[in-house]
Scaffold this active site. Structure first.
Site, PDB file in Angstrom:
ATOM      1  N   TYR A  29      -2.239  -1.442  10.329  1.00 39.52           N
ATOM      2  CA  TYR A  29      -2.164  -1.526   8.863  1.00 39.52           C
ATOM      3  C   TYR A  29      -0.820  -0.989   8.360  1.00 39.52           C
ATOM      4  O   TYR A  29      -0.154  -1.613   7.539  1.00 39.52           O
ATOM      5  CB  TYR A  29      -3.329  -0.724   8.282  1.00 39.52           C
ATOM      6  CG  TYR A  29      -3.553  -0.890   6.797  1.00 39.52           C
ATOM      7  CD1 TYR A  29      -4.306  -1.943   6.301  1.00 39.52           C
ATOM      8  CD2 TYR A  29      -3.039   0.036   5.890  1.00 39.52           C
ATOM      9  CE1 TYR A  29      -4.538  -2.084   4.938  1.00 39.52           C
ATOM     10  CE2 TYR A  29      -3.264  -0.098   4.529  1.00 39.52           C
ATOM     11  CZ  TYR A  29      -4.021  -1.160   4.059  1.00 39.52           C
ATOM     12  OH  TYR A  29      -4.246  -1.291   2.712  1.00 39.52           O
ATOM     13  N   SER A  59       0.860  -1.185   0.000  1.00 40.08           N
ATOM     14  CA  SER A  59       0.000   0.000   0.000  1.00 40.08           C
ATOM     15  C   SER A  59       0.893   1.231   0.000  1.00 40.08           C
ATOM     16  O   SER A  59       2.079   1.140   0.371  1.00 40.08           O
ATOM     17  CB  SER A  59      -0.842  -0.012   1.281  1.00 40.08           C
ATOM     18  OG  SER A  59      -1.497   1.228   1.474  1.00 40.08           O
TER      19      SER A  59
HETATM   20  P1  NAD Z   1     -11.533  -6.115  -0.379  1.00 39.86           P
HETATM   21  O1  NAD Z   1     -12.149  -6.010   0.981  1.00 39.86           O
HETATM   22  O2  NAD Z   1     -12.329  -5.740  -1.579  1.00 39.86           O
HETATM   23  O3  NAD Z   1     -10.996  -7.602  -0.617  1.00 39.86           O
HETATM   24  C1  NAD Z   1     -10.271  -8.290   0.367  1.00 39.86           C
HETATM   25  C2  NAD Z   1     -10.195  -9.749  -0.017  1.00 39.86           C
HETATM   26  O4  NAD Z   1      -9.489 -10.415   1.046  1.00 39.86           O
HETATM   27  C3  NAD Z   1     -11.572 -10.418  -0.116  1.00 39.86           C
HETATM   28  O5  NAD Z   1     -11.522 -11.396  -1.134  1.00 39.86           O
HETATM   29  C4  NAD Z   1     -11.721 -11.090   1.253  1.00 39.86           C
HETATM   30  O6  NAD Z   1     -12.588 -12.227   1.238  1.00 39.86           O
HETATM   31  C5  NAD Z   1     -10.295 -11.493   1.513  1.00 39.86           C
HETATM   32  N1  NAD Z   1     -10.012 -11.716   2.926  1.00 39.86           N
HETATM   33  C6  NAD Z   1     -10.180 -10.857   3.976  1.00 39.86           C
HETATM   34  N2  NAD Z   1      -9.822 -11.477   5.125  1.00 39.86           N
HETATM   35  C7  NAD Z   1      -9.418 -12.724   4.782  1.00 39.86           C
HETATM   36  C8  NAD Z   1      -8.936 -13.831   5.521  1.00 39.86           C
HETATM   37  N3  NAD Z   1      -8.806 -13.799   6.843  1.00 39.86           N
HETATM   38  N4  NAD Z   1      -8.628 -14.950   4.840  1.00 39.86           N
HETATM   39  C9  NAD Z   1      -8.784 -15.036   3.495  1.00 39.86           C
HETATM   40  N5  NAD Z   1      -9.221 -14.016   2.743  1.00 39.86           N
HETATM   41  C10 NAD Z   1      -9.536 -12.882   3.391  1.00 39.86           C
HETATM   42  O7  NAD Z   1     -10.199  -5.264  -0.271  1.00 39.86           O
HETATM   43  P2  NAD Z   1      -9.218  -4.626  -1.377  1.00 39.86           P
HETATM   44  O8  NAD Z   1      -9.339  -3.159  -1.253  1.00 39.86           O
HETATM   45  O9  NAD Z   1      -9.366  -5.291  -2.680  1.00 39.86           O
HETATM   46  O10 NAD Z   1      -7.820  -4.998  -0.718  1.00 39.86           O
HETATM   47  C11 NAD Z   1      -6.955  -5.974  -1.240  1.00 39.86           C
HETATM   48  C12 NAD Z   1      -5.539  -5.675  -0.774  1.00 39.86           C
HETATM   49  O11 NAD Z   1      -5.130  -4.418  -1.300  1.00 39.86           O
HETATM   50  C13 NAD Z   1      -5.396  -5.569   0.742  1.00 39.86           C
HETATM   51  O12 NAD Z   1      -4.186  -6.165   1.147  1.00 39.86           O
HETATM   52  C14 NAD Z   1      -5.360  -4.078   0.976  1.00 39.86           C
HETATM   53  O13 NAD Z   1      -4.675  -3.738   2.149  1.00 39.86           O
HETATM   54  C15 NAD Z   1      -4.632  -3.615  -0.260  1.00 39.86           C
HETATM   55  N6  NAD Z   1      -4.825  -2.201  -0.573  1.00 39.86           N
HETATM   56  C16 NAD Z   1      -6.076  -1.701  -0.823  1.00 39.86           C
HETATM   57  C17 NAD Z   1      -6.208  -0.347  -1.113  1.00 39.86           C
HETATM   58  C18 NAD Z   1      -7.532   0.273  -1.425  1.00 39.86           C
HETATM   59  O14 NAD Z   1      -7.588   1.506  -1.527  1.00 39.86           O
HETATM   60  N7  NAD Z   1      -8.599  -0.492  -1.607  1.00 39.86           N
HETATM   61  C19 NAD Z   1      -5.091   0.475  -1.136  1.00 39.86           C
HETATM   62  C20 NAD Z   1      -3.848  -0.062  -0.857  1.00 39.86           C
HETATM   63  C21 NAD Z   1      -3.734  -1.410  -0.583  1.00 39.86           C
END
Ligand code: NAD
Length: 262
Positions: free
Chosen positions: A157, A144
């Protein structure tokens, strides 16, 4: 023939958001897929059928809870038994919790560290022997902008994502003379369910419309004023899987609308 045909990709947390975008893009390159993440089993089956039909690939879904090392071991064993190995590992599963340090629930701290950081250690330690034996591998850690800079109220985080960037560099060094590369991708704001929750919380706390809450959230951090998309991030992931990226090792590549340039 896609660039990854005959290869297998495992994307953790691929039932939603960024992970789903990564899974679709890797399928489009011909990779067989191991999907992981929570969700309605009917929806997950539909997703599998769509990917199989569209790209002529094979998929399985494993519901391992990425906070549980024993379930992660079963996930990797199942992937190796089904497809003969994992060639591309995308450590993407992640959760967020927003709170001051002194109010941060201890179980939330533990969950964020387990899912966002330790799970990537476990998947990596379990796939590396196979990658080394085949002398090919790509490990992509979805960190991130918070792997590079901090924000208040996101202690677990930010700690987990900085840790993930550190783990990325160590694995890159340990594999530097092999056909395995390990890199981190550092997204800024992407409008997924994880961020929608923060938009909703802000709208509620400040009495704003959803659109105004989104606008303020973006402008505070992301100079472009626009969300990054899962498709754009997946494009970078596909590049990092290509031979053009053979010497890209241990980077933490931000795609963040200018967030960390400030
Ligand atoms: P999201 O909530 O849309 O998806 C998260 C996914 O992780 C889902 O498929 C969920 O089922 C799965 N998950 C959550 N807990 C779990 C567990 N204990 N075991 C197995 N699967 C699990 O989130 P996203 O925004 O797509 O985030 C994905 C990654 O990207 C994360 O690591 C997040 O930190 C990172 N990220 C997101 C953003 C953003 O702005 N959305 C920015 C930077 C980084």
């Amino acid at each position: 023939m896609g660039m990854l045909s005959g290869k297998t990709a495992l994307v953790t947390g691929s039932t939603s958001g960024i992970g789903l975008g990564m899974a679709k893009a890797l399928a489009a390159q011909g990779a067989d897929l191991v999907l992981n993440g929570f969700g309605d089993s009917g929806h997950i089956q539909e997703l599998q059928q769509d990917l199989q039909r569209q790209w002529g690939i094979k998929t399985i879904h494993h519901g391992a809870d990425m906070s549980k090392p024993a379930e992660i071991e079963d996930l990797i064993q199942t992937a190796e038994k089904t497809f003969g190995g994992v060639d591309v590992l995308v450590n993407n599963a992640g959760i967020q919790h927003v709170s001051l340090v002194e109010d941060f629930p201890v179980e939330k701290w533990d969950a964020v560290i387990a899912i966002n950081l330790s799970s990537a250690f476990h998947t990596s330690r379990l796939v590396l022997p196979g990658m080394k034996a085949r002398n090919f591998g790509r490990i992509l850690n979805i960190a991130s902008a918070h792997g590079l800079v901090a924000s208040a109220q996101k202690s677990a985080y930010v700690a987990a994502k900085h840790g993930l960037v550190g783990l990325t560099k160590v694995i890159a060094l340990e594999t530097a003379q092999t056909g395995i590369t390990c890199n981190a991708i550092c997204p800024g704001w992407v409008l997924t369910p994880l961020v929608q929750k923060q938009v909703d919380a802000r709208a509620q706390a400040e009495g704003l419309s959803g659109d105004e809450a989104k606008r303020r959230l973006l402008l505070e951090k992301q100079p472009s004023g626009e969300f990054v998309t899962p498709e754009q991030l997946a494009g970078l992931a596909v590049f990092l899987c290509s031979s053009a990226a053979d010497q890209v090792r241990g980077v933490a590549w931000n795609m963040d609308g200018g967030w960390v340039a400030q």
